[in-house]
Every structure is written in C-alpha cells, then in structure tokens.
Design a protein around this motif. Structure first.
Motif, PDB file in Angstrom:
ATOM      1  N   SER A 120      47.136  45.793  38.254  1.00 46.21           N
ATOM      2  CA  SER A 120      47.818  45.724  36.971  1.00 46.21           C
ATOM      3  C   SER A 120      46.806  45.595  35.842  1.00 46.21           C
ATOM      4  N   ALA A 121      46.945  46.409  34.802  1.00 45.79           N
ATOM      5  CA  ALA A 121      46.016  46.347  33.667  1.00 45.79           C
ATOM      6  C   ALA A 121      46.008  44.962  33.014  1.00 45.79           C
ATOM      7  N   PRO A 122      47.168  44.342  32.741  1.00 43.68           N
ATOM      8  CA  PRO A 122      47.126  42.998  32.148  1.00 43.68           C
ATOM      9  C   PRO A 122      46.458  41.974  33.051  1.00 43.68           C
ATOM     10  N   GLU A 123      46.677  42.062  34.365  1.00 42.47           N
ATOM     11  CA  GLU A 123      46.046  41.104  35.287  1.00 42.47           C
ATOM     12  C   GLU A 123      44.533  41.272  35.300  1.00 42.47           C
ATOM     13  N   LEU A 124      44.075  42.522  35.341  1.00 44.34           N
ATOM     14  CA  LEU A 124      42.641  42.761  35.353  1.00 44.34           C
ATOM     15  C   LEU A 124      42.018  42.340  34.028  1.00 44.34           C
ATOM     16  N   ALA A 125      42.687  42.626  32.918  1.00 43.63           N
ATOM     17  CA  ALA A 125      42.178  42.210  31.604  1.00 43.63           C
ATOM     18  C   ALA A 125      42.063  40.692  31.538  1.00 43.63           C
ATOM     19  N   ASP A 126      43.070  40.001  32.046  1.00 49.78           N
ATOM     20  CA  ASP A 126      43.031  38.537  32.037  1.00 49.78           C
ATOM     21  C   ASP A 126      41.902  38.013  32.903  1.00 49.78           C
ATOM     22  N   ALA A 127      41.673  38.654  34.053  1.00 55.75           N
ATOM     23  CA  ALA A 127      40.591  38.215  34.942  1.00 55.75           C
ATOM     24  C   ALA A 127      39.233  38.425  34.283  1.00 55.75           C
ATOM     25  N   LEU A 128      39.024  39.571  33.648  1.00 55.38           N
ATOM     26  CA  LEU A 128      37.750  39.824  32.987  1.00 55.38           C
ATOM     27  C   LEU A 128      37.522  38.844  31.835  1.00 55.38           C
ATOM     28  N   ASP A 129      38.572  38.576  31.060  1.00 61.52           N
ATOM     29  CA  ASP A 129      38.450  37.634  29.942  1.00 61.52           C
ATOM     30  C   ASP A 129      38.144  36.226  30.427  1.00 61.52           C
ATOM     31  N   THR A 169      43.822  41.362  47.277  1.00 55.86           N
ATOM     32  CA  THR A 169      43.348  40.608  46.120  1.00 55.86           C
ATOM     33  C   THR A 169      41.995  41.118  45.655  1.00 55.86           C
ATOM     34  N   LEU A 170      41.759  40.938  44.362  1.00 59.23           N
ATOM     35  CA  LEU A 170      40.463  41.205  43.737  1.00 59.23           C
ATOM     36  C   LEU A 170      40.036  39.931  43.034  1.00 59.23           C
ATOM     37  N   ASP A 171      38.969  39.315  43.514  1.00 56.67           N
ATOM     38  CA  ASP A 171      38.388  38.167  42.837  1.00 56.67           C
ATOM     39  C   ASP A 171      37.246  38.657  41.953  1.00 56.67           C
ATOM     40  N   VAL A 172      37.257  38.239  40.692  1.00 55.97           N
ATOM     41  CA  VAL A 172      36.208  38.573  39.736  1.00 55.97           C
ATOM     42  C   VAL A 172      35.429  37.299  39.452  1.00 55.97           C
ATOM     43  N   VAL A 173      34.098  37.350  39.586  1.00 56.01           N
ATOM     44  CA  VAL A 173      33.263  36.151  39.530  1.00 56.01           C
ATOM     45  C   VAL A 173      32.050  36.415  38.640  1.00 56.01           C
ATOM     46  N   ALA A 195      38.280  34.399  38.809  1.00 54.31           N
ATOM     47  CA  ALA A 195      39.658  34.795  38.488  1.00 54.31           C
ATOM     48  C   ALA A 195      40.142  35.772  39.546  1.00 54.31           C
ATOM     49  N   ARG A 196      41.458  35.838  39.718  1.00 55.54           N
ATOM     50  CA  ARG A 196      42.028  36.679  40.769  1.00 55.54           C
ATOM     51  C   ARG A 196      43.099  37.582  40.200  1.00 55.54           C
ATOM     52  N   ALA A 197      43.139  38.809  40.722  1.00 58.77           N
ATOM     53  CA  ALA A 197      44.194  39.763  40.387  1.00 58.77           C
ATOM     54  C   ALA A 197      44.733  40.360  41.686  1.00 58.77           C
ATOM     55  N   ALA A 198      46.029  40.617  41.713  1.00 64.48           N
ATOM     56  CA  ALA A 198      46.651  41.242  42.875  1.00 64.48           C
ATOM     57  C   ALA A 198      46.375  42.740  42.861  1.00 64.48           C
ATOM     58  N   ARG A 245      43.646  26.134  35.304  1.00 67.67           N
ATOM     59  CA  ARG A 245      44.952  26.428  34.727  1.00 67.67           C
ATOM     60  C   ARG A 245      46.028  25.712  35.527  1.00 67.67           C
ATOM     61  N   PRO A 246      47.005  25.097  34.873  1.00 73.82           N
ATOM     62  CA  PRO A 246      48.058  24.404  35.627  1.00 73.82           C
ATOM     63  C   PRO A 246      48.905  25.350  36.462  1.00 73.82           C
ATOM     64  N   ASP A 247      49.008  26.623  36.034  1.00 73.48           N
ATOM     65  CA  ASP A 247      49.916  27.573  36.680  1.00 73.48           C
ATOM     66  C   ASP A 247      49.197  28.603  37.540  1.00 73.48           C
ATOM     67  N   ASP A 248      47.879  28.480  37.692  1.00 72.04           N
ATOM     68  CA  ASP A 248      47.128  29.510  38.405  1.00 72.04           C
ATOM     69  C   ASP A 248      45.905  28.865  39.056  1.00 72.04           C
ATOM     70  N   GLU A 249      46.028  28.509  40.317  1.00 69.14           N
ATOM     71  CA  GLU A 249      44.946  27.805  41.006  1.00 69.14           C
ATOM     72  C   GLU A 249      43.780  28.726  41.361  1.00 69.14           C
ATOM     73  N   ASP A 250      43.981  30.042  41.259  1.00 71.27           N
ATOM     74  CA  ASP A 250      42.925  30.979  41.635  1.00 71.27           C
ATOM     75  C   ASP A 250      42.029  31.381  40.465  1.00 71.27           C
ATOM     76  N   THR A 251      42.311  30.893  39.260  1.00 71.49           N
ATOM     77  CA  THR A 251      41.488  31.180  38.091  1.00 71.49           C
ATOM     78  C   THR A 251      40.983  29.870  37.517  1.00 71.49           C
TER      79      THR A 251
END
Length: 360
Positions: A129-138, A164-168, A178-181, A343-349
């Motif tokens: 997903s473009a929004p998920e990847l953008a959020d992970a990069l940011d 999954t794609l983990d960006v580090v 950060a993680r994106a599906a 993040r309270p709602d995202d344990e993978d980021t």
C-alpha cells in the motif's frame, strides 16, 4: 567585542561548546548582558579560544586544559610543556594498546566462519500500500546515517519476509523500525539496502492511495506506481542484524501528549556534553525520568539524581516527530539502556535512542 556567534566562527568552537566552557569556568565571556544573558567576548579571548579548540581536538582532558590555559601566557611555561608531553605519551600508549586489541580482533574476525548471507534473488516482486510504505519511510528516514566512513548505514534496509516489509535505518546513535504489509512474495527472506537518495525518490511518488510494486532484480530495485517509476542500485553491503538490537530490557512506560512534551523538551533545561573530535561539537542533552505516577519529567543541569537518562535533545525531537501520533509511549529504563519511542496502536513501528553517559 565578539558575540558568541562571531566567536564561534572565528575560533573553531561551536556555540554549544562555548556555552559549555562558560558554565564550566574554562572560558568565561568578558561580559554577559544582564537582561538578555547574551555573551560577549573580548579581543584577547580569541587566542585563548583557538588554543582551547586545538587542545580539545587533540583530546586533552578538561582538567589538564584548565592548567594549560592558566599557564600559557605566564613567563614560566614549564608546567605547560610537561602537560603537553604527558598527553602525547598518553595518546601514544593508548594508540599502542588499541592497535594490539584491534589486531587481535581482526585475526578473530578472519578466522570466524562467515555466516550465510541472506539471498538477493533475481526475481523478487511484491505489492504494498502506498500510504503504508510512505508512513514506514517517514518513520525511519531521520535515523539514516550520513557518515561516509560507514556506507552500509547510508541507506534504508528493506527486509522482506513472508507478507511483511520491515524498513530499518540506523546511524549507531539511533535506530528506527517500521513495518508495512505486502502481497505477492511469500518465499525466503530477502534483504536489500536502498540508498537514502533513492528512498527519498520513492517517497516522492507515494502520494496516492493505490498499491505500488517493488521489484528487486539482482542489485537493482524499482518502485512502480501507475505510469511512474524510480529505480537504482542497492548498496552492496550487509546491514547489521537489527533484530539483535531492538530487544531492550524492560523499562518504565509513560504515555505522553506529543505536542506538550515537544514543547517541554524544546524549552526545557539541557546539559551540554562536550564532544571532542575534528568538528569540535557539543550535544545538548535532555535528562529524562519516569515518575511514580507515570509522567515524564525533564531534569535540570546539576541534578544528581542517578536515575536520570540523558538523551540527545535534537534526536529526541526527531523521533517524536517521526512517531506521527498525537500520543506516544516513552519507554525509559536504566541510565545506560536505550530509550524507546513507540506508537500506542502499532507495536511494529518504533525508534530507539542511545543514551549518553553522564559524568558527575
């Protein structure tokens, strides 16, 4: 008279370093404005500041620097000469010891069995997903290294495994994950390092809500979205095993309102830590502590509370901004343990910051 900014430019000492040496009584301004607190230096202090900068670049301890400055302009320079000679011997002895240790380490490294590297297959293709990847990069971009001596850290790790794609990213002093599906790739784990400029070019294409495709062909990676794409070479290095670095000892957790806490960090007290080296810089540290009622307090310079954890204020502000939430969890443990921002709602980021050792 020179302002502190002019003094910094002429002497080679940073503004933060000049403030540090003022507070330590090493180089005290000739005059301080009683209203604004602004520092002004006399013409004769420029030579002293340049001398101080040279001594710090040479790594001389602050206690010796005080004596050198005190005796530099006296008629009897015997003490100064002895202090300089003693420091040179100290450096030579330390360098000899370091060379011996590193020689042993290199020999051990050469004898160690090289682990099997993760594969770079020639046919990796996945959708995200473009929004998920953008959020992970940011979320991780701020932590990428700019040190030319460590090119393997000069990019973002794309760690692809299952769905999954983990960006580090890490520069040694901070790390962000950060993680994106994903979909379309469920084979063996694959890692590539995307150079920071290419990652920025990828981010510039992620303005829509659609899915984008990432393809890896050998050492080349391509991102496609609609009729646009960007591509480039991956870095030919191995990234550190970040999973070993993110398992932190349990610490105290505090939920903070980000806007309020950012303002407290920006305007709150700091302790300036001198950093010797060719750039002669100084870091402003925020001293943090989780209270019994679950709040995060910022300690003042001179506070001898042994539970305070010192962290680079600039790095902390970057991590708070990258968290991209109105509320974040700060996890603070022992003074020597890294600080986690979650993040309270995202344990993978999350991101982690290395603390600074406080010297009393």
């Amino acid at each position: 008279m020179r302002s502190i900014g002019e003094m910094a430019g002429d002497s080679g000492l940073s503004v933060s370093a000049l403030r540090f040496y003022d507070r330590g009584g090493v180089l005290v301004p000739a005059w301080v404005d009683p209203v604004s607190g602004y520092r002004w230096y006399g013409p004769e202090q420029l030579g002293e500041a340049r001398l101080l900068a040279r001594l710090r670049r040479a790594g001389m301890p602050l206690a010796d620097i005080r004596l050198v400055l005190a005796g530099w302009f006296s008629e009897d320079t015997d003490l100064v000469r002895k202090l300089l000679a003693t420091h040179v011997r100290r450096l030579e002895a330390g360098l000899s010891d370091a060379r011996n240790e590193f020689s042993t380490l290199r020999a051990l490294l050469e004898r160690r069995e090289k682990p099997m590297p993760l594969p770079r297959t020639h046919a990796v293709s996945l959708s995200v997903s473009a929004p998920e990847l953008a959020d992970a990069l940011d979320a991780v971009r701020f932590a990428a290294s700019t040190d030319p001596e460590l090119p393997m850290l000069g990019g973002l790790l794309f760690d692809i495994e299952g769905q999954t794609l983990d960006v580090v990213a890490t520069d040694r002093y901070r790390m962000a994950v950060a993680r994106a599906a994903t979909s379309g790739h469920a084979e063996t784990r694959v890692q590539i390092i995307v150079p920071s400029p290419l990652a920025d070019a990828m981010r510039a294409l992620l303005g829509g809500e659609e899915s984008v495709r990432i393809a890896v062909d050998g050492d080349r990676v391509t991102l496609e979205t609609g009729d646009r794409q960007t591509a480039g070479q991956c870095l030919g290095h191995d990234f550190p095993d970040y999973r070993r670095l993110v398992n932190l000892p349990a610490g105290q957790r505090a939920l903070v309102d980000v806007a309020t806490f950012q303002e407290a960090v920006e305007t709150g007290p700091v302790r300036t830590r001198e950093v010797s080296g060719p750039d002669e810089t100084a870091a402003d540290l925020s001293l943090l502590k989780v209270t019994a009622d679950g709040a995060v307090t910022i300690g003042v310079d001179g506070d001898d509370d042994q539970s305070l954890v010192a962290v680079n204020r600039e790095f902390l502000l970057h991590a708070l901004a990258a968290g991209a939430r109105d509320r974040l969890i700060l996890e603070i443990g022992a003074p020597a343990a890294p600080i986690a921002i979650r993040r309270p709602d995202d344990e993978d980021t999350f991101s982690i910051l290395m603390p600074f050792r406080l010297e009393n």
